[in-house]
Each structure stands twice: as structure tokens, then as C-alpha cells.
Design a protein around this motif. Structure first.
Motif, PDB file in Angstrom:
ATOM      1  N   HIS B 451     -20.427 -32.679  -4.860  1.00  0.00           N
ATOM      2  CA  HIS B 451     -19.242 -31.972  -4.688  1.00  0.00           C
ATOM      3  C   HIS B 451     -18.028 -33.182  -4.930  1.00  0.00           C
ATOM      4  O   HIS B 451     -16.827 -32.655  -5.243  1.00  0.00           O
ATOM      5  N   ARG B 452     -18.083 -34.460  -4.761  1.00  0.00           N
ATOM      6  CA  ARG B 452     -17.093 -35.412  -5.088  1.00  0.00           C
ATOM      7  C   ARG B 452     -17.692 -36.705  -5.530  1.00  0.00           C
ATOM      8  O   ARG B 452     -18.850 -37.055  -5.208  1.00  0.00           O
ATOM      9  N   GLU B 453     -16.871 -37.753  -5.942  1.00  0.00           N
ATOM     10  CA  GLU B 453     -17.541 -38.939  -6.329  1.00  0.00           C
ATOM     11  C   GLU B 453     -17.367 -39.822  -5.185  1.00  0.00           C
ATOM     12  O   GLU B 453     -16.643 -39.879  -4.467  1.00  0.00           O
ATOM     13  N   PHE B 454     -18.355 -40.609  -5.226  1.00  0.00           N
ATOM     14  CA  PHE B 454     -18.542 -41.811  -4.201  1.00  0.00           C
ATOM     15  C   PHE B 454     -17.762 -42.996  -4.790  1.00  0.00           C
ATOM     16  O   PHE B 454     -17.718 -43.564  -5.870  1.00  0.00           O
ATOM     17  N   PRO B 455     -16.908 -43.610  -3.697  1.00  0.00           N
ATOM     18  CA  PRO B 455     -16.006 -44.711  -4.142  1.00  0.00           C
ATOM     19  C   PRO B 455     -17.019 -45.857  -4.275  1.00  0.00           C
ATOM     20  O   PRO B 455     -17.861 -46.077  -3.360  1.00  0.00           O
ATOM     21  N   ALA B 456     -16.758 -46.396  -5.189  1.00  0.00           N
ATOM     22  CA  ALA B 456     -17.689 -47.415  -5.724  1.00  0.00           C
ATOM     23  C   ALA B 456     -17.514 -48.677  -4.742  1.00  0.00           C
ATOM     24  O   ALA B 456     -16.228 -49.229  -4.779  1.00  0.00           O
ATOM     25  N   PRO B 457     -18.520 -49.616  -4.354  1.00  0.00           N
ATOM     26  CA  PRO B 457     -18.175 -50.737  -3.400  1.00  0.00           C
ATOM     27  C   PRO B 457     -17.504 -51.852  -4.408  1.00  0.00           C
ATOM     28  O   PRO B 457     -17.846 -51.872  -5.676  1.00  0.00           O
ATOM     29  N   GLU B 458     -16.806 -52.774  -3.930  1.00  0.00           N
ATOM     30  CA  GLU B 458     -16.302 -53.643  -4.709  1.00  0.00           C
ATOM     31  C   GLU B 458     -17.278 -55.010  -4.992  1.00  0.00           C
ATOM     32  O   GLU B 458     -16.887 -55.980  -5.363  1.00  0.00           O
ATOM     33  N   GLY B 459     -18.343 -54.815  -4.494  1.00  0.00           N
ATOM     34  CA  GLY B 459     -19.301 -56.053  -4.578  1.00  0.00           C
ATOM     35  C   GLY B 459     -19.618 -56.859  -3.415  1.00  0.00           C
ATOM     36  O   GLY B 459     -20.533 -57.904  -3.217  1.00  0.00           O
ATOM     37  N   LYS B 460     -18.712 -56.523  -2.311  1.00  0.00           N
ATOM     38  CA  LYS B 460     -18.800 -57.406  -1.064  1.00  0.00           C
ATOM     39  C   LYS B 460     -19.161 -56.489  -0.018  1.00  0.00           C
ATOM     40  O   LYS B 460     -18.443 -55.334   0.145  1.00  0.00           O
ATOM     41  N   THR B 461     -19.722 -57.074   1.015  1.00  0.00           N
ATOM     42  CA  THR B 461     -19.857 -56.048   2.342  1.00  0.00           C
ATOM     43  C   THR B 461     -18.468 -56.279   3.263  1.00  0.00           C
ATOM     44  O   THR B 461     -17.919 -57.331   3.010  1.00  0.00           O
ATOM     45  N   PHE B 462     -18.353 -55.726   4.122  1.00  0.00           N
ATOM     46  CA  PHE B 462     -17.276 -55.512   5.092  1.00  0.00           C
ATOM     47  C   PHE B 462     -17.380 -56.811   5.763  1.00  0.00           C
ATOM     48  O   PHE B 462     -16.237 -57.502   6.088  1.00  0.00           O
ATOM     49  N   GLN B 463     -18.564 -57.242   6.299  1.00  0.00           N
ATOM     50  CA  GLN B 463     -18.633 -58.412   6.958  1.00  0.00           C
ATOM     51  C   GLN B 463     -18.235 -59.635   6.094  1.00  0.00           C
ATOM     52  O   GLN B 463     -17.690 -60.482   6.728  1.00  0.00           O
ATOM     53  N   GLN B 464     -18.533 -59.562   4.755  1.00  0.00           N
ATOM     54  CA  GLN B 464     -18.209 -60.753   4.005  1.00  0.00           C
ATOM     55  C   GLN B 464     -16.814 -60.859   3.825  1.00  0.00           C
ATOM     56  O   GLN B 464     -16.194 -61.954   3.939  1.00  0.00           O
ATOM     57  N   MET B 465     -16.061 -59.815   3.667  1.00  0.00           N
ATOM     58  CA  MET B 465     -14.545 -59.752   3.475  1.00  0.00           C
ATOM     59  C   MET B 465     -14.033 -59.988   4.804  1.00  0.00           C
ATOM     60  O   MET B 465     -12.897 -60.654   4.611  1.00  0.00           O
ATOM     61  N   TRP B 466     -14.504 -59.504   5.702  1.00  0.00           N
ATOM     62  CA  TRP B 466     -13.853 -60.060   7.140  1.00  0.00           C
ATOM     63  C   TRP B 466     -13.800 -61.541   7.271  1.00  0.00           C
ATOM     64  O   TRP B 466     -12.919 -62.156   7.727  1.00  0.00           O
ATOM     65  N   ALA B 467     -15.100 -62.052   6.940  1.00  0.00           N
ATOM     66  CA  ALA B 467     -15.347 -63.498   7.062  1.00  0.00           C
ATOM     67  C   ALA B 467     -14.317 -64.197   6.261  1.00  0.00           C
ATOM     68  O   ALA B 467     -13.669 -65.133   6.745  1.00  0.00           O
TER      69      ALA B 467
END
Lengths: 235, 481
Positions: B451-467
Motif C-alpha cells: 500500500h505504501r513505500e517504506f522509507p529507506a534507512p540511511e545506513g546507520k542505526t538510531f543508536q549510532q546516530m545518537w552516539a
């Protein structure tokens, strides 16, 4: 009454299930519920008042003004007159302005009975409940609640319940001195000196004319009850 | 009514494809949410009243057996009769027996959700009784042979044009060329038709919003006045109430009256709040000659002392339904039983069993809007999660889902492994969607990407980006110092 249904057995079964469920969470629960009974009796006797909105806690003058304001917000119309002597004139004027015949149905309320109706000889009055053919009914409220513009009416021969619901136009007479700020004050009037509530068969708290939003959630007035409510405040 | 909650997925798909229904459902958001907020904003004490209402109901439930006994004594003292019904079937039989005892053939009914739970109309009609619903919405759906799709707006799924067609079909004694363009004319027509029914009825049935132990009164809160005409003009008034409706005193009632209408329709007060106590008195010129109250348990007593006890605080205002994004999308019938929306998804499994209603607790995004507007502060999302747990414990959900959950649990309990796997997963997903920021297909998530497209990850996890972000902030702070 029924052969098939044993009412006291069903009652015991339901109360038993409730007690077992409640006991499952409280250690050493008393099967006779003596403590619970005492707590309930205390609460019924003390009848703690909840939170009464600040807006309801004002002086008499403000209460009357607030009552009329809130009543109009819910599409009632209001009028204020000086005394019961002015009531027949206020009613006939309302009927004229709304192209209604000079005829009303009303109960035996002593305050309405004491009015000198001869000042408006053209006004035809039928005394008793409504049979559904009357266009206009007049009842005297036992009180008003300022916080929502609600009129409170008690059933009985003085003010038959059918008059509240069957005529298309409902005129409610209300003594300004009977306007309270909040619901609690009105309910207090139903209790005797020892705090026991004496309820009329029906206590009708009425806030505006009948309405329905059941067709596409758009509010329309005049569903099954009155299409118009007119409150005449006296004093 | 027959339980069709197992078909939720199919019902929901059908509902999403039903253009007329989708048009009608737009009225839910438009008709309720803003009005509720405005009336709540106008009462500064509203949040405190919610706390108090919750506490009163909690107290009443902890002493439910005692309050019910006290209530019964007061009803009896006022000349009324209390009937106890363990099951819906028992309650139906009690009503039928009362009808037989007075030789009743016709009945009018005000709105009552537990009569839907009992399937009362079908039961009485099979016994030869003529039953007429008098609430406008209930009347409309009775003509259509449907069930309510909302607990306070039963015909919210119906459009004005459908009502017009139904009235033309049902009211054959009226001029077929009459103009019904204006909804007000539809209301007027229903008013005329139902007026005759009130006068003809032997028995009038209403529900009860509250039962007051202090005075032995049953309370209905309505806008149309049909409930009052039903109970005033019939020879016999029968009140249908479930056991959890009892509250201690009139002062407690006043607390609930300040919460109910505001939460339901956004009115400061409903038009008619009526307290009924016993039958017609000797001196009364009107009112019913007999007054009966049927107290229905139907599984509620067994909810006490469980994770679902708090659901019994519900005062049926419908606020959770009005604010539910799932309800907005699929409407009430998809839920497959009497009670839709968040309150229904908690209550239905409690009353009919999670085996029959397991889809319902899953039909939620757990967004929390329901709890945020519930006047009784019922933790609906928490209870939906409890049902999901029960469903899992009892092996009721499908095998792939159980494997998926087991797999996830394995990683979730091993944080280092979890983070490592997530990092790899993110890189893989980025590789799968190299050109655009959206993914058209995703393995094992076809239900989403169909039904809809899935937003693609940008290659990093949330935890990585937070750190990284924290490290950067530390740097900046250090510079400033």
C-alpha cells in the motif's frame, strides 16, 4: 414471578462471583464483607461533595445571569419578569410572537394556581397531563443550575412529566431564588433533615430543546421532545 | 449479536474499500474531536474531575457487592423490582417473562448497548413481540437490519441519502413524492412515525448510564427525549443495566455528569438527564405502572481482580472511539461485535473470550490517544498489551508471528548482538534501496509495501546516530568552554 428464573439464586450467584473475584486480590478477605459494608455505610452517610466548578460559586445576581446565558447557548429562549403577576402576560406575549394559539396545558402547581390568570382572558388553560395533542405546555421547575443553564423538574400532579416531553413548545417557569450554582445544591433539596433523599418518580434535568445529531452528525433541534424551550425567570 | 471479530482483517479490508462508508466516517473526526476539546477547555476543573471520577468508580467496584445490595433495597422500597441475570440469555428470558406477565405485545426501546449484547430484539421478536427502537440512529439501523457501529452514534456509518432511501422504503403510507432533501424533514418524519409507537407500547425499555445506590434511581442521559417518552408513556418500564453501573450517591452522579457529555459530544450538558425512582405514585397523573430493573452480569464479575478490572470504570462516552485512528479508517462494524474502537477491543475479549476476539487487541497502533481522552483514565493501551500477552501465552496467534516474536526476543535480550545485527541490517537495507529514499518492496513486509513505500534507512542505526550526535555536542561544549 417467573417459573424459570430463580431470582434469589441468581442474586447469590452474582454476588458470590463478585466476592470471590475481589477476595482474590485482598489477603484474608472477610466473606461477610463487614469492613466493606461499614465503608459503604460511611460513604453513603457522609456523601462527600466532588469538585464544584469555580464558575458555579458566585453570588445570586451572577447565578441568575449565568443561568440565562447558558440556557441561551443551548438554544433555549429566556425572559425575566418581576413577579408572578406578570406571568400570564409573558406567556401570551410568547405565544403571539411565535404564532401559537392562546392555549396551554399545565399541572396543579400551587404557585401557578395562585396566579391571577383573568388578566389574560383569551388564554385557554387545560389542567392535567399532556395527551400529546397540546402545542404548548407550562411547568414550574423546582430549581435551576447556573453552571449549565439546566432546569430541574420533579414529576407529580403539580408538574406532570408528559408536559416536559410531548408538547412541541415547553415553557418552564422558574423562581430566580431557586437558581443554584451547581447540581449538588439541587440534589440537597431532595434530602430531609436526616439526610435521606426523597426522590420524585422522575427528576428531569433539562438543558435546552430536544435535538439529534444522528444524521451525519449535524445537530438538528426538535427530535422527539420539544422543538422550543422558553424559560421565564421570575424575580 | 453474532460474534464476527475473527473476521476483523477481512471486515477492515472491505471497510477501506467501501466509498460510502469512508464518506460517512469523515463525520466522526469532524463531529466530535473539536467539540470535545472546546468544552474541556471551558472547564478548568476538568482534569481534576477525571481523577475524581476514576477514584469514585474504583471505590464503587471494590465494594460492588455491597452497593448492589443497597441499591436493590432502595429500588424495592420505592415500589420497583430488581431482577438479577447472570447471562445475556437469562436477561432475555426475564424481560420476556415480564412482558408475558402483563400481556404485552408491543414495546418501544430507548438506546441500550447491553440489549445489543443480549440480542434482545431478535429474542423478543421470535416470541411474537413488536419491538421499535426510538433513538433516531437506532431506528435508522433497525430499518436497515443492521447493528450500531458506534456506542453513542449508532448510525454514524450511514449517509443522509441512505436514510432517505430507507425512510421511503419503510414509510409506505406516506406520499412517495414527498421532498426529503433536508435532513430536518427526515427527523420530522421519524418523529411523527415514532409518536404513535410510544402511545401504543405496552412496555418501554431503556438502558441506564448510572444506578444511584443512595436513592435507588436509574439515570439516563440523552439528547432526543425518546428515552423519556419511552419510559413515561408505557405501562411498564424495564431498565436494562449491567452491574458495574452502580455509583454511591447523587453527589457522585454530579461528578460524572460533568464528565460524560463533554467527553461524548462536547456538550457542556446533555439535553435530558433523568433520574427515575420506582413506578407511578398514587397521586401521579402519568408515568409507568410498573418499574423493573434487570441487572446483568454476563462476565463482568469475573473481570474484577484481574488486569481488566479498570475497564469496568467505563461510562460509555465514546471518546476513545472518536479519537481512534483505526476506528476512523474502518468504522465500527469491522470490529465484529457490540463494542467497537479501543474500549471494544479491551471489553470484547473479556466478555466473549480472546480466542474469538484476538484480532481486536491487535487492531491498534497503541498511539495512546484513547487513554489521553478517557474521562475515567482507563489505561486502554496497557490493557490491549495484556490481551496480546494472553493471546501469545495461549498460542492463539499464527505460527509465523510467534516465530518472528521469538526471533526478535532472542536478539532483544542480547544487546550487543542486537546492535551488531541492526548495523548490518541497516547497511543491507541501504544497499537494497540505493537510488531513492523509499523502498517499493521489502522481504517479509509485503503488507506494508503493498500500500505504501517504506522509507529507506540511511545506513546507520538510531543508536549510532545518537552516539555520534552526543559526541559532537560534547565537542561543541568543550570548544565553548
Amino acid at each position: 414471578m417467573s417459573e424459570r428464573h430463580d431470582n434469589s439464586a441468581a442474586k447469590s450467584a452474582i454476588l458470590g462471583k463478585i466476592r470471590r473475584s475481589l477476595a482474590s486480590v485482598s489477603e484474608g478477605a472477610d466473606p461477610n464483607r463487614n469492613e466493606a459494608r461499614q465503608e459503604v455505610q460511611e460513604r453513603l452517610a457522609s456523601r462527600p461533595k466532588g469538585i464544584v466548578p469555580k464558575r458555579a460559586q458566585v453570588g445570586h445576581y451572577e447565578k441568575v445571569a449565568m443561568f440565562m446565558d447558558y440556557a441561551e447557548r443551548v438554544s433555549s429562549t429566556t425572559a425575566r419578569i418581576g413577579s408572578y403577576d406578570d406571568l400570564p402576560g409573558a406567556i401570551t406575549q410568547y405565544l403571539r410572537e411565535h404564532n401559537l394559539p392562546q392555549a396551554i396545558v399545565m399541572g396543579e402547581d400551587p404557585r401557578l394556581k395562585a396566579v391571577n390568570w383573568r388578566t389574560e382572558p383569551q388564554l385557554e388553560r387545560t389542567i392535567g397531563p399532556s395527551d400529546g395533542t397540546d402545542l404548548v405546555g407550562v411547568n414550574h421547575a423546582m430549581g435551576g443550575v447556573a453552571e449549565t443553564g439546566t432546569a430541574v423538574l420533579a414529576s407529580g400532579p403539580d408538574n406532570p412529566t408528559t408536559i416536559n416531553f410531548l408538547p412541541e413548545n415547553h415553557i418552564i417557569v422558574l423562581d430566580a431564588n431557586d437558581i443554584a450554582g451547581d447540581y449538588e445544591s439541587i440534589h440537597d433539596q431532595l434530602r430531609d433533615m436526616s439526610g435521606v433523599a426523597h426522590m420524585p418518580r422522575a427528576l428531569n434535568m433539562i438543558t435546552g430543546p430536544s435535538r439529534s445529531g444522528d444524521i451525519e452528525q449535524k445537530i438538528m433541534l426538535g427530535a422527539h421532545g420539544p422543538r422550543a424551550v422558553h424559560v421565564i425567570v421570575i424575580g | 449479536m453474532e460474534i464476527k471479530s475473527r473476521d476483523f482483517k477481512k471486515n477492515a479490508s472491505d471497510a477501506l474499500a467501501d466509498a460510502t462508508l469512508q464518506k460517512a466516517l469523515k463525520n466522526v473526526e469532524a463531529g466530535f474531536i473539536g467539540k470535545r476539546q472546546a468544552s474541556v477547555d471551558a472547564l478548568p476543573e476538568f482534569e481534576d474531575l477525571r481523577d475524581l471520577g476514576r477514584d469514585i468508580k474504583t471505590h464503587a467496584l471494590k465494594h460492588l457487592d455491597v452497593y448492589l445490595e443497597d441499591y436493590e433495597k432502595k429500588v424495592t422500597a420505592s415500589g420497583g423490582h430488581v431482577h438479577w441475570a447472570e447471562t445475556a440469555q437469562d436477561a432475555c428470558e426475564i424481560v420476556r417473562d415480564i412482558c408475558h406477565s402483563v400481556g404485552a405485545r408491543t414495546m418501544t426501546k430507548g438506546k441500550s448497548m447491553i440489549s445489543e449484547e443480549m440480542q434482545l430484539n431478535a429474542f423478543l421478536e421470535a416470541d411474537g413481540m413488536e419491538v421499535t427502537e426510538t433513538d433516531l440512529g437506532e431506528y435508522i439501523i433497525q430499518l436497515r437490519g443492521e447493528h450500531p457501529s458506534h456506542i453513542i452514534a449508532p448510525a454514524v456509518h450511514v449517509t443522509k441519502d441512505q436514510v432517505e432511501a430507507d425512510f421511503r422504503r419503510a414509510h409506505t403510507n406516506l406520499d412517495p413524492n414527498r421532498n426529503l432533501d433536508d435532513p430536518v424533514t427526515l427527523l420530522g418524519e421519524a418523529r411523527e412515525v415514532l409518536r404513535e409507537k410510544y402511545f401504543a407500547a405496552d412496555v418501554g425499555i431503556t438502558g441506564a448510564n448510572f444506578l444511584v445506590a443512595e436513592s435507588g434511581s436509574s439515570v439516563i442521559v440523552t439528547n432526543e427525549g425518546n428515552g423519556d417518552l419511552t419510559q413515561t408513556l408505557s405501562r411498564v418500564h424495564i431498565v436494562l443495566a449491567s452491574i458495574e453501573k452502580v455509583i454511591p450517591t447523587l453527589n457522585d452522579l454530579d461528578v460524572f455528569l460533568r464528565l460524560l457529555a463533554r467527553s461524548a459530544t462536547g456538550q457542556e450538558q446533555s439535553v435530558y438527564t433523568t433520574l427515575s425512582t420506582g413506578p407511578r405514585r398514587t397521586e401521579d397523573p402519568d408515568g409507568p405502572e410498573e418499574y423493573h430493573v434487570v441487572l446483568l452480569d454476563n462476565g463482568r464479575s469475573e473481570m474484577l481482580g484481574t488486569d481488566f478490572e479498570e475497564m469496568l470504570r467505563c461510562i460509555r462516552c465514546g471518546a476513545c472511539i472518536n479519537h481512534c485512528p483505526v476506528y476512523h479508517a474502518v468504522g465500527g462494524h469491522a470490529y465484529g461485535w457490540v463494542y467497537p474502537g479501543p474500549m471494544g477491543s479491551v471489553l470484547t475479549p473479556s466478555l466473549v473470550g480472546v480466542d474469538k476476539a484476538g484480532h481486536l487487541p491487535n487492531a491498534s497502533t497503541l498511539c495512546g490517544r484513547c487513554e489521553s481522552v478517557c474521562p475515567m483514565r482507563i489505561p486502554l493501551p496497557k490493557m490491549l498489551r495484556h490481551w496480546r500477552e494472553r493471546e501469545y501465552e495461549r498460542h492463539l496467534n499464527p505460527t509465523p508471528q510467534r516465530w518472528g516474536l521469538k526471533g526478535w526476543a532472542y536478539f532483544a535480550r542480547r544487546p550487543k548482538l542486537y546492535h551488531r545485527t541492526m548495523r548490518i541490517g541497516m547497511r543491507v537495507m541501504k544497499y537494497l534501496a540505493p537510488q531513492t529514499a523509499l523502498m517499493r518492496r521489502l522481504p517479509a513486509a509485503g503488507g506494508w509495501t503493498k500500500h505504501r513505500e517504506f522509507p529507506a534507512p540511511e545506513g546507520k542505526t538510531f543508536q549510532q546516530m545518537w552516539a555520534e550526535r552526543e559526541a559532537e555536542r560534547g565537542q561543541t561544549k568543550g570548544d565553548a568552554a
